[in-house]
Design an enzyme around this catalytic site. Structure first.
Site, PDB file in Angstrom:
ATOM      1  NE  ARG A 287      -1.995  -1.738   3.129  1.00 60.00           N
ATOM      2  CZ  ARG A 287      -2.360  -2.180   4.333  1.00 60.00           C
ATOM      3  NH1 ARG A 287      -3.596  -2.053   4.713  1.00 60.00           N
ATOM      4  NH2 ARG A 287      -1.478  -2.735   5.125  1.00 60.00           N
TER       5      ARG A 287
ATOM      6  CE1 TYR B 233      -3.828 -12.801  11.038  1.00 59.03           C
ATOM      7  CE2 TYR B 233      -1.714 -13.906  10.863  1.00 59.03           C
ATOM      8  CZ  TYR B 233      -2.454 -12.751  10.940  1.00 59.03           C
ATOM      9  OH  TYR B 233      -1.827 -11.525  10.919  1.00 59.03           O
TER      10      TYR B 233
ATOM     11  CG  ASP C 228      -1.805 -12.417   2.863  1.00 57.32           C
ATOM     12  OD1 ASP C 228      -1.218 -11.353   3.111  1.00 57.32           O
ATOM     13  OD2 ASP C 228      -2.421 -13.060   3.719  1.00 57.32           O
TER      14      ASP C 228
HETATM   15  O1  CP3 Z   1       5.983  -8.116   0.937  1.00 53.83           O
HETATM   16  C1  CP3 Z   1       5.168  -7.871   0.047  1.00 53.83           C
HETATM   17  O2  CP3 Z   1       4.900  -6.731  -0.275  1.00 53.83           O
HETATM   18  C2  CP3 Z   1       4.535  -9.033  -0.689  1.00 53.83           C
HETATM   19  C3  CP3 Z   1       3.219  -9.374  -0.331  1.00 53.83           C
HETATM   20  C4  CP3 Z   1       2.806  -9.728   1.090  1.00 53.83           C
HETATM   21  C5  CP3 Z   1       1.504  -9.418   1.578  1.00 53.83           C
HETATM   22  N1  CP3 Z   1       1.379  -9.987   2.803  1.00 53.83           N
HETATM   23  C6  CP3 Z   1       0.498  -8.648   0.835  1.00 53.83           C
HETATM   24  C7  CP3 Z   1      -0.642  -8.056   1.553  1.00 53.83           C
HETATM   25  C8  CP3 Z   1       3.475 -10.438   2.102  1.00 53.83           C
HETATM   26  C9  CP3 Z   1       4.898 -10.934   2.139  1.00 53.83           C
HETATM   27  C10 CP3 Z   1       2.548 -10.604   3.166  1.00 53.83           C
HETATM   28  C11 CP3 Z   1       2.876 -11.341   4.400  1.00 53.83           C
HETATM   29  C12 CP3 Z   1       1.877 -11.375   5.487  1.00 53.83           C
HETATM   30  N2  CP3 Z   1       0.511 -11.386   5.404  1.00 53.83           N
HETATM   31  C13 CP3 Z   1       2.219 -11.475   6.851  1.00 53.83           C
HETATM   32  C14 CP3 Z   1       3.634 -11.588   7.383  1.00 53.83           C
HETATM   33  C15 CP3 Z   1       4.324 -10.283   7.417  1.00 53.83           C
HETATM   34  C16 CP3 Z   1       3.863  -9.375   8.501  1.00 53.83           C
HETATM   35  O3  CP3 Z   1       3.509  -8.241   8.178  1.00 53.83           O
HETATM   36  O4  CP3 Z   1       3.915  -9.798   9.657  1.00 53.83           O
HETATM   37  C17 CP3 Z   1       1.034 -11.499   7.593  1.00 53.83           C
HETATM   38  C18 CP3 Z   1       0.910 -11.576   9.094  1.00 53.83           C
HETATM   39  C19 CP3 Z   1      -0.044 -11.437   6.657  1.00 53.83           C
HETATM   40  C20 CP3 Z   1      -1.503 -11.495   6.949  1.00 53.83           C
HETATM   41  C21 CP3 Z   1      -2.201 -10.288   6.488  1.00 53.83           C
HETATM   42  N3  CP3 Z   1      -2.466  -9.964   5.177  1.00 53.83           N
HETATM   43  C22 CP3 Z   1      -2.751  -9.259   7.297  1.00 53.83           C
HETATM   44  C23 CP3 Z   1      -2.674  -9.218   8.803  1.00 53.83           C
HETATM   45  C24 CP3 Z   1      -3.345  -8.316   6.445  1.00 53.83           C
HETATM   46  C25 CP3 Z   1      -4.146  -7.105   6.823  1.00 53.83           C
HETATM   47  C26 CP3 Z   1      -3.341  -6.055   7.425  1.00 53.83           C
HETATM   48  C27 CP3 Z   1      -2.423  -5.432   6.413  1.00 53.83           C
HETATM   49  O5  CP3 Z   1      -1.228  -5.415   6.653  1.00 53.83           O
HETATM   50  O6  CP3 Z   1      -2.935  -4.962   5.411  1.00 53.83           O
HETATM   51  C28 CP3 Z   1      -3.105  -8.757   5.108  1.00 53.83           C
HETATM   52  C29 CP3 Z   1      -3.500  -8.054   3.873  1.00 53.83           C
HETATM   53  C30 CP3 Z   1      -2.421  -7.768   2.888  1.00 53.83           C
HETATM   54  N4  CP3 Z   1      -1.423  -8.625   2.535  1.00 53.83           N
HETATM   55  C31 CP3 Z   1      -2.299  -6.572   2.109  1.00 53.83           C
HETATM   56  C32 CP3 Z   1      -1.198  -6.749   1.270  1.00 53.83           C
HETATM   57  C33 CP3 Z   1      -0.690  -5.805   0.210  1.00 53.83           C
HETATM   58  C34 CP3 Z   1      -3.226  -5.346   2.164  1.00 53.83           C
HETATM   59  C35 CP3 Z   1      -4.489  -5.640   1.478  1.00 53.83           C
HETATM   60  C36 CP3 Z   1      -5.231  -4.374   1.138  1.00 53.83           C
HETATM   61  O7  CP3 Z   1      -4.824  -3.701   0.181  1.00 53.83           O
HETATM   62  O8  CP3 Z   1      -6.220  -4.097   1.803  1.00 53.83           O
END
Ligand code: CP3
Length: 343
Positions: A29, A151, A74
């Site tokens: 984002r 989760y 994700d």
């Molecule tokens: O690194 C990158 O940019 C590649 C893509 C990536 C995403 N999630 C895309 C995403 C990666 C490597 C992840 C890992 C991920 N996902 C983790 C481990 C890393 C960390 O931050 O601890 C976890 C715990 C998640 C689970 C997850 N996915 C959560 C908790 C959320 C919502 C909160 C948030 O950070 O947005 C997501 C959604 C998510 N995953 C988005 C993205 C780009 C946002 C979605 C949106 O646009 O609304």
């Protein structure tokens, strides 16, 4: 023979002309390119449209000058084919429909073949590799068994992980069955990413730090170790966690060619704790990227000094980049890492 790319060389603790750098959550984002696409598509739809997902994967390489790309996907995508029901809500983050409370619940989870059920992820890997054209390596990733289990049991994010801990303490048999199942899924999923072209993989154990070292050792370490041990040999594995400064030796025991650490520990102390016979990744506080470029540069320098030019350091944040981070600050950080570490 062509020089190995600095990122892959650092994963193998070989000397590099400068310290390679990438950012966790770099394909998200804080990038205008992502926000534009996201105005039109849901997050899950973006993951499933491999052409768009590949585009988002590659965008930060061009824009930020980082030394590796990370697959746009994700950690929770594996939950859908397991039959758990996955949604991303606007306000509450991920929501998992199923409630896992017993061994029977675990036994009812679907067995699935990532190759077929998550084929869109591997399509993204292939398209991203083609678009990167050898410029920088592509990192695949998965959640670690504990973070995924948390989760699943909580039904989403959590502050205190009480449902998860209650399950561990009250029904260790059910917990073991769940963790064994997840370790198998994760290894298969990562190996399919590798077969499609991922050149390194990272395992995210984002929430392991909520556990005591004793509980980590007993209820988490064996399963993370099983997952990592089953990854196709020859592909570097980065094992990342947060809040684990007090149990880094155990994290290392679970495996990984490089250990990813957060900013709550000095990098040199973390490296000494895991041992210099593995690499280290980290560990700038992502909030520092909200400061001015001059301040960012001096914080980068502090971390590079702690790494001491030792081969095997991969520069990164200590956790994901915040969505409100100005892109110019990220490019300032990347530039600072490259300039200050040049040797
Ligand atoms: O690194 C990158 O940019 C590649 C893509 C990536 C995403 N999630 C895309 C995403 C990666 C490597 C992840 C890992 C991920 N996902 C983790 C481990 C890393 C960390 O931050 O601890 C976890 C715990 C998640 C689970 C997850 N996915 C959560 C908790 C959320 C919502 C909160 C948030 O950070 O947005 C997501 C959604 C998510 N995953 C988005 C993205 C780009 C946002 C979605 C949106 O646009 O609304």
């Amino acid at each position: 023979m062509a020089e190995p790319h600095p990122f892959l060389a650092a994963c193998r603790r070989e000397k590099t002309p400068y310290t390679p750098v990438w950012l966790m959550r770099q394909a998200g984002r804080h990038m205008e390119e992502y926000r534009k696409l996201r105005a039109e598509y849901s997050f899950l739809d973006l993951c499933k449209r491999s052409d768009l997902a590949a585009e988002i994967t590659v965008a930060p390489v061009q824009k930020l000058g980082v030394d590796a790309a990370i697959l746009f996907a994700d950690i929770l995508l594996v939950l859908e084919p397991m039959g758990l029901g996955l949604e991303y809500s606007k306000d509450d983050g991920p929501v998992i429909r199923a409630q896992i409370r017993s061994r029977t619940d675990v036994e009812e989870l679907n067995d699935f073949e990532p190759q077929t059920e998550l084929s869109f992820v591997f399509e993204t890997v292939r398209k991203a590799r083609a678009a990167l054209d050898g410029k920088v390596p592509l990192i695949g990733f998965a959640g670690a068994p504990f973070t995924l289990a948390s989760y699943i049991v909580e039904g989403g994010g959590s502050r205190n992980y009480l449902k998860t801990k209650k399950l561990i303490y009250s029904d260790p048999g059910a917990w073991k069955a769940l963790m064994e199942r997840l370790a198998t899924v994760i290894a298969k999923y990562l190996n399919a990413q590798i077969a499609a072209g991922a050149e390194a993989v990272q395992i995210f154990d984002s929430w392991a730090g909520c556990l005591s070292p004793a509980d980590y050792q007993r209820y988490v370490l064996p399963y993370t170790r099983a997952a990592i041990a089953a990854i196709t040999p020859g592909t570097p594995v980065i094992h990342f966690s947060t809040g684990t400064a007090g149990m880094l030796k155990l994290v290392r025991e679970a495996g990984g060619d490089a250990i990813g650490v957060d900013w709550r520990v000095h990098l040199d102390e973390a490296w000494a704790a895991v041992g210099h016979d593995v690499g280290i990744q980290g560990n700038l506080d992502p909030a520092v990227l909200l400061a001015k470029p001059k301040e960012i540069r001096s914080r980068v320098e502090e971390i590079l000094n702690r790494a001491g030019g030792r081969p095997g350091h991969i520069f990164n944040l200590g956790h994901g980049v915040f969505p409100e981070t100005p892109v110019d600050n990220v490019t300032a950080m990347v530039k600072a890492v490259h300039e200050l570490s040049a040797r």
